[in-house]
Design an enzyme around this catalytic site. Sequence first.
Site, PDB file in Angstrom:
ATOM      1  N   GLY A  41       0.793  -1.234   0.000  1.00  0.00           N
ATOM      2  CA  GLY A  41       0.000   0.000   0.000  1.00  0.00           C
ATOM      3  C   GLY A  41       0.820   1.276   0.000  1.00  0.00           C
ATOM      4  O   GLY A  41       0.271   2.364  -0.156  1.00  0.00           O
ATOM      5  N   GLU A  42       2.149   1.171   0.170  1.00  0.00           N
ATOM      6  CA  GLU A  42       2.964   2.399   0.160  1.00  0.00           C
ATOM      7  C   GLU A  42       2.948   3.024  -1.238  1.00  0.00           C
ATOM      8  O   GLU A  42       2.987   2.323  -2.247  1.00  0.00           O
ATOM      9  CB  GLU A  42       4.413   2.069   0.533  1.00  0.00           C
ATOM     10  CG  GLU A  42       4.592   1.731   1.992  1.00  0.00           C
ATOM     11  CD  GLU A  42       6.047   1.413   2.332  1.00  0.00           C
ATOM     12  OE1 GLU A  42       6.922   1.528   1.437  1.00  0.00           O
ATOM     13  OE2 GLU A  42       6.292   1.040   3.487  1.00  0.00           O
ATOM     14  N   LYS A 196     -28.126  25.057  11.447  1.00  0.00           N
ATOM     15  CA  LYS A 196     -27.993  23.594  11.429  1.00  0.00           C
ATOM     16  C   LYS A 196     -27.302  23.116  12.700  1.00  0.00           C
ATOM     17  O   LYS A 196     -26.426  23.783  13.235  1.00  0.00           O
ATOM     18  CB  LYS A 196     -27.150  23.239  10.190  1.00  0.00           C
ATOM     19  CG  LYS A 196     -26.632  21.851  10.087  1.00  0.00           C
ATOM     20  CD  LYS A 196     -25.890  21.666   8.748  1.00  0.00           C
ATOM     21  CE  LYS A 196     -24.390  21.616   8.905  1.00  0.00           C
ATOM     22  NZ  LYS A 196     -23.660  21.368   7.656  1.00  0.00           N
ATOM     23  N   ASP A 222     -23.561  25.759  -1.190  1.00  0.00           N
ATOM     24  CA  ASP A 222     -22.652  25.233  -0.171  1.00  0.00           C
ATOM     25  C   ASP A 222     -21.279  25.002  -0.779  1.00  0.00           C
ATOM     26  O   ASP A 222     -21.118  25.045  -2.001  1.00  0.00           O
ATOM     27  CB  ASP A 222     -23.211  23.922   0.409  1.00  0.00           C
ATOM     28  CG  ASP A 222     -22.790  23.721   1.864  1.00  0.00           C
ATOM     29  OD1 ASP A 222     -21.929  24.472   2.349  1.00  0.00           O
ATOM     30  OD2 ASP A 222     -23.330  22.796   2.515  1.00  0.00           O
ATOM     31  N   THR A 227     -22.235  13.484   2.457  1.00  0.00           N
ATOM     32  CA  THR A 227     -23.371  12.557   2.533  1.00  0.00           C
ATOM     33  C   THR A 227     -24.605  13.131   1.838  1.00  0.00           C
ATOM     34  O   THR A 227     -25.535  12.397   1.518  1.00  0.00           O
ATOM     35  CB  THR A 227     -23.752  12.282   3.999  1.00  0.00           C
ATOM     36  OG1 THR A 227     -24.147  13.529   4.591  1.00  0.00           O
ATOM     37  CG2 THR A 227     -22.598  11.685   4.774  1.00  0.00           C
ATOM     38  N   ASN A 229     -26.551  15.022   3.472  1.00  0.00           N
ATOM     39  CA  ASN A 229     -27.542  15.211   4.541  1.00  0.00           C
ATOM     40  C   ASN A 229     -27.826  16.689   4.824  1.00  0.00           C
ATOM     41  O   ASN A 229     -28.966  17.054   5.127  1.00  0.00           O
ATOM     42  CB  ASN A 229     -27.083  14.514   5.832  1.00  0.00           C
ATOM     43  CG  ASN A 229     -27.105  13.009   5.671  1.00  0.00           C
ATOM     44  OD1 ASN A 229     -27.747  12.494   4.752  1.00  0.00           O
ATOM     45  ND2 ASN A 229     -26.404  12.281   6.541  1.00  0.00           N
ATOM     46  N   THR A 230     -26.805  17.528   4.726  1.00  0.00           N
ATOM     47  CA  THR A 230     -27.016  18.967   4.974  1.00  0.00           C
ATOM     48  C   THR A 230     -28.036  19.524   3.988  1.00  0.00           C
ATOM     49  O   THR A 230     -29.017  20.180   4.381  1.00  0.00           O
ATOM     50  CB  THR A 230     -25.676  19.735   4.830  1.00  0.00           C
ATOM     51  OG1 THR A 230     -24.780  19.255   5.827  1.00  0.00           O
ATOM     52  CG2 THR A 230     -25.857  21.238   4.956  1.00  0.00           C
TER      53      THR A 230
HETATM   54  C1  R5P Z   1     -19.991  22.170   6.512  1.00  0.00           C
HETATM   55  O1  R5P Z   1     -20.691  21.662   7.288  1.00  0.00           O
HETATM   56  C2  R5P Z   1     -19.956  22.098   5.038  1.00  0.00           C
HETATM   57  O2  R5P Z   1     -20.052  23.398   4.552  1.00  0.00           O
HETATM   58  C3  R5P Z   1     -21.019  21.244   4.354  1.00  0.00           C
HETATM   59  O3  R5P Z   1     -22.298  21.782   4.590  1.00  0.00           O
HETATM   60  C4  R5P Z   1     -21.018  19.836   4.849  1.00  0.00           C
HETATM   61  O4  R5P Z   1     -19.713  19.396   5.047  1.00  0.00           O
HETATM   62  C5  R5P Z   1     -21.718  18.912   3.885  1.00  0.00           C
HETATM   63  O5  R5P Z   1     -21.627  17.599   4.362  1.00  0.00           O
HETATM   64  P1  R5P Z   1     -22.829  16.568   4.169  1.00  0.00           P
HETATM   65  O6  R5P Z   1     -23.156  16.547   2.708  1.00  0.00           O
HETATM   66  O7  R5P Z   1     -22.278  15.251   4.670  1.00  0.00           O
HETATM   67  O8  R5P Z   1     -23.968  17.028   5.005  1.00  0.00           O
END
Ligand code: R5P
Length: 329
Positions: A41-42, A196, A222, A227, A229-230
């Site tokens: 893996g190096e 948030k 953003d 993920t 999720n935000t």
């Molecule tokens: C900070 O929280 C960042 O600006 C993004 O909103 C965040 O990292 C997005 O991450 P995810 O898509 O997992 O919610």
Amino acid sequence: MPQYERLALLSGNAHPSLAQAIAAHINRQLGQINVSQFRDGESHVQILDDVRGSDLFLIQPTSPSVNQHLMELLVMIDAAKRASAGRITAVLPYYGYARQEKKTNGREPISAKLVANLLTVAGADRILTMDLSAPAIEGFFDIPVDHLSAIPLLMQHVAALQLENVVVVAPDVGAVQRADQARRLLANRPLAILFKDRPEPDEVEVESMVGEVEGCTVLLVDDLISTGNTLIAAAQMLKARGAQRVIAVATHGVFAERAVDNLAASPIERTIVTDTIPLETGAPHIEVVSIAPMLAEVINRIHYGISVSDLIRSIGDAERQQMAYPSRR
Ligand code: R5P
């Protein structure tokens, strides 16, 4: 006259297609390099071209697999230094670990600072990066950092969609400055802000909102989507508050795990990202705007000693900003 006569471009394994596109835009060839892994893996690197005295740009976003790509970049820098490159610029449009720029709890590292130290100690002379989650990371370096923003390019793309009644929304407090930049580029559309909370890493709760979105097309802005999720939690809250349509824009499409599918199943009708990270989904709800022309222009400017700030101030008109460069070898 450029300070270094020869400009050389090398790519690691993180994003060869972006490196190819950059090279094509400045009418140059990518240099020859072997970047491989031993069986344990190096990482191992051998630069096959003569780079002595050259102005060398190493193109390697530290995107997933973050640790592998970061280590590759570090050994590329080391190899370049030992090969007597004149100046080494690490081009990492996506800077992994940027979200760990402070301690949130006791006994945590500040990994973004550690990455800055590693790049510098390895021998980078300059850094070229884009939309850092926390702009303060620039100050973690004692070498020049060109910190670009893809927001003007993304807003050019959004403007062409001719959306009506747009409200720009920051999905959390950290995104306010970026969202404000976006709304100014969209003829001063109104701004709304969400608040948030993260009860656990990668879990998101939207607690409240300032602003009005009823009957509007919401543009969520953003820096990155991991993920998802935000943005998904934000879109659900905005729909509940009467938003008619939700469109999301982010510079870095990390798309961890099932993010692409989860976004497709969410109220977000389309998601627009750049190609700082390779994206092979071909998913119809994800649109990709290339940053290769902008990076190519900036690399040329660094090489020829021309202001990058002037370009950053007015990237909305990328073609007008393309300059004629005297020699291309
Ligand atoms: C900070 O929280 C960042 O600006 C993004 O909103 C965040 O990292 C997005 O991450 P995810 O898509 O997992 O919610």
